[in-house]
Design a protein around this motif. Structure first.
Motif, PDB file in Angstrom:
ATOM      1  N   TYR A 162       0.888  -1.117  -0.077  1.00 42.05           N
ATOM      2  CA  TYR A 162      -0.100   0.092   0.108  1.00 42.05           C
ATOM      3  C   TYR A 162       0.906   1.363   0.024  1.00 42.05           C
ATOM      4  N   GLU A 200      -3.258   4.108   9.369  1.00 41.41           N
ATOM      5  CA  GLU A 200      -3.149   3.832   8.016  1.00 41.41           C
ATOM      6  C   GLU A 200      -3.146   2.147   7.808  1.00 41.41           C
ATOM      7  N   LEU A 209      -5.904  -0.178   8.978  1.00 44.06           N
ATOM      8  CA  LEU A 209      -6.774  -0.210   8.007  1.00 44.06           C
ATOM      9  C   LEU A 209      -6.892  -1.233   6.895  1.00 44.06           C
ATOM     10  N   ARG A 210      -5.580  -1.681   6.833  1.00 49.16           N
ATOM     11  CA  ARG A 210      -4.913  -2.865   5.887  1.00 49.16           C
ATOM     12  C   ARG A 210      -4.825  -4.072   6.529  1.00 49.16           C
ATOM     13  N   ALA A 252      -9.194  11.968   6.010  1.00 49.68           N
ATOM     14  CA  ALA A 252      -8.842  11.152   4.979  1.00 49.68           C
ATOM     15  C   ALA A 252      -8.673   9.860   5.267  1.00 49.68           C
ATOM     16  N   ILE A 253      -8.216   9.577   6.377  1.00 48.75           N
ATOM     17  CA  ILE A 253      -8.322   8.201   6.615  1.00 48.75           C
ATOM     18  C   ILE A 253      -9.738   7.395   6.958  1.00 48.75           C
ATOM     19  N   ARG A 280     -12.454   8.446   5.364  1.00 53.44           N
ATOM     20  CA  ARG A 280     -12.849   8.324   4.199  1.00 53.44           C
ATOM     21  C   ARG A 280     -12.420   7.014   3.342  1.00 53.44           C
ATOM     22  N   LEU A 281     -11.062   6.582   3.612  1.00 52.07           N
ATOM     23  CA  LEU A 281     -10.555   5.481   3.263  1.00 52.07           C
ATOM     24  C   LEU A 281     -11.502   4.401   4.030  1.00 52.07           C
ATOM     25  N   ALA A 282     -11.969   4.559   5.066  1.00 57.44           N
ATOM     26  CA  ALA A 282     -12.651   3.482   5.862  1.00 57.44           C
ATOM     27  C   ALA A 282     -14.314   3.831   5.631  1.00 57.44           C
ATOM     28  N   ASP A 283     -14.497   4.601   4.604  1.00 61.54           N
ATOM     29  CA  ASP A 283     -16.032   4.665   4.118  1.00 61.54           C
ATOM     30  C   ASP A 283     -16.679   5.335   5.322  1.00 61.54           C
TER      31      ASP A 283
END
Length: 349
Positions: free
Chosen positions: A194, A213, A216-217, A262-263, A265-268
């Motif tokens: 990533y 970050e 999240l992965r 921003a994070i 948003r990555l996590a919906d």
């Protein structure tokens, strides 16, 4: 040439006083098939000379002389050249236990985990007053959903529920873990998949951003509840100097807000509740710095206006729980609500 099993990234900046001990402890704990990537951040003391001398004595040490760019930039330089399967970060004024690396990797291999966290100890610089900080949970999770829902709340911010518990007498930090990357072991494969790097615009709490970050992965996590990492707390370190620089501290609040958004948003959007309380408390900190003249008024008000113009902050301010038990806090939040409505400094005053 075969790849090492471990890459240790060691950023160094004017740490001649602490570096020899740190190197001794790192190499005493390090397996033979490992590399230490020491990034000298253009030190003005003898740090670079110490590193080069040690590199002549141990081929596992690679010295990278870099232009001064700060902690995050130095760590990123290390990540760019790291080859190990596992990645560790060590700060050059700290120390490690003799089984710091091996115990963390053993736990990761046992549980097939993407990361491992350990307990820490802390000692004020120049003293022998050691305080141990055990983990506040088990942290052995076998799915990304568990990592995000059960561990991420420990580092990402304060929720309204945390604020309500604070009103009832529980300290805000009671359920929080120090988000330091130095107490973690990571899989480099996941970092590179990533292209995860430290956000160099973040000057305070950059470890939290990197970890969030990563988590999240991450599909799994494990822990070693022993103090394997030893922190030296000192006034001249980032933890002691950044809050004293009012302009830098307040600017960083704005940068952190953007990174959390921003994070999220990555996590919906599922992380919104985790930092709603933080959004309001940070705005109040900026207001405090302005009131105490710890930042130039013009810049302070500019930062505050920009902060309060962010949608996630506006929503948080409207919903922030108030109590008569903390009248000053309640009045301050009401002032922020008024500021959001009117949008001018004059009407706030």
């Amino acid at each position: 040439m075969s790849s090492p099993s471990i890459s240790v990234i060691l950023p160094c900046y004017n740490v001649e006083r602490w570096l020899p001990r740190c190197l001794d402890e790192v190499f005493a704990a390090l397996p033979p098939e490992a590399e230490v990537l020491a990034v000298d951040d253009e030190s003005a003391d003898s740090t670079l000379a110490i590193l080069r001398k040690r590199a002549q004595e141990d081929s596992r040490l690679q010295v990278i002389a870099a232009r001064h760019g700060g902690l995050s930039a130095a760590r990123n330089r290390g990540l760019d050249v790291a080859r190990g399967r596992y990645v560790f970060f060590v700060d050059a004024d700290d120390g490690v236990a003799s089984d710091y690396f091996t115990a963390m990797i053993a736990a990761m291999e046992r549980d097939r985990a993407d990361c491992c966290i350990c307990a820490i100890s802390e000692c004020p610089d120049g003293t022998a007053d050691v305080h141990e900080h055990p983990l506040k949970g088990d942290y052995r999770y076998q799915s990304n959903a568990e990592v995000v829902s059960k561990y991420l709340p420990r580092i990402f911010g304060y929720s309204f529920e945390d604020v309500r518990a604070w009103y009832r007498g529980r300290p805000l930090f009671a359920e929080r873990e120090l988000a330091s990357v130095c107490r973690m072991a990571y899989r480099r494969e996941l970092i590179e998949a990533y292209r995860l790097r430290f956000r160099e615009e973040v000057t305070y709490f950059e470890d939290m951003v990197f970890n969030a970050e990563y988590f999240l992965r991450a599909s799994s996590m494990t822990a070693v509840n022993r103090p394997l990492y030893h922190i030296t707390s000192r006034e001249s370190g980032l933890q002691g100097t950044v809050p004293k620089d009012g302009a830098r501290y307040c600017r960083n609040k704005l940068v952190l807000l953007r990174r959390r958004d921003a994070i999220n948003r990555l996590a919906d959007g599922i992380l919104t509740p985790l930092y709603a309380g933080t959004n309001v408390l940070a705005a109040l900190e900026i207001l405090f710095y302005i009131a105490r003249r710890r930042i130039a008024p013009a810049e302070g008000w500019r930062i505050l206006r920009e902060y309060l113009a962010t949608p996630s902050v506006r929503v948080a301010i409207r919903g922030f729980p108030l109590t008569v038990r903390r009248p000053v806090l309640a009045l301050s939040v009401l002032a922020l609500r008024g500021f959001v409505r009117c949008g001018t400094r004059r009407k706030l005053l």
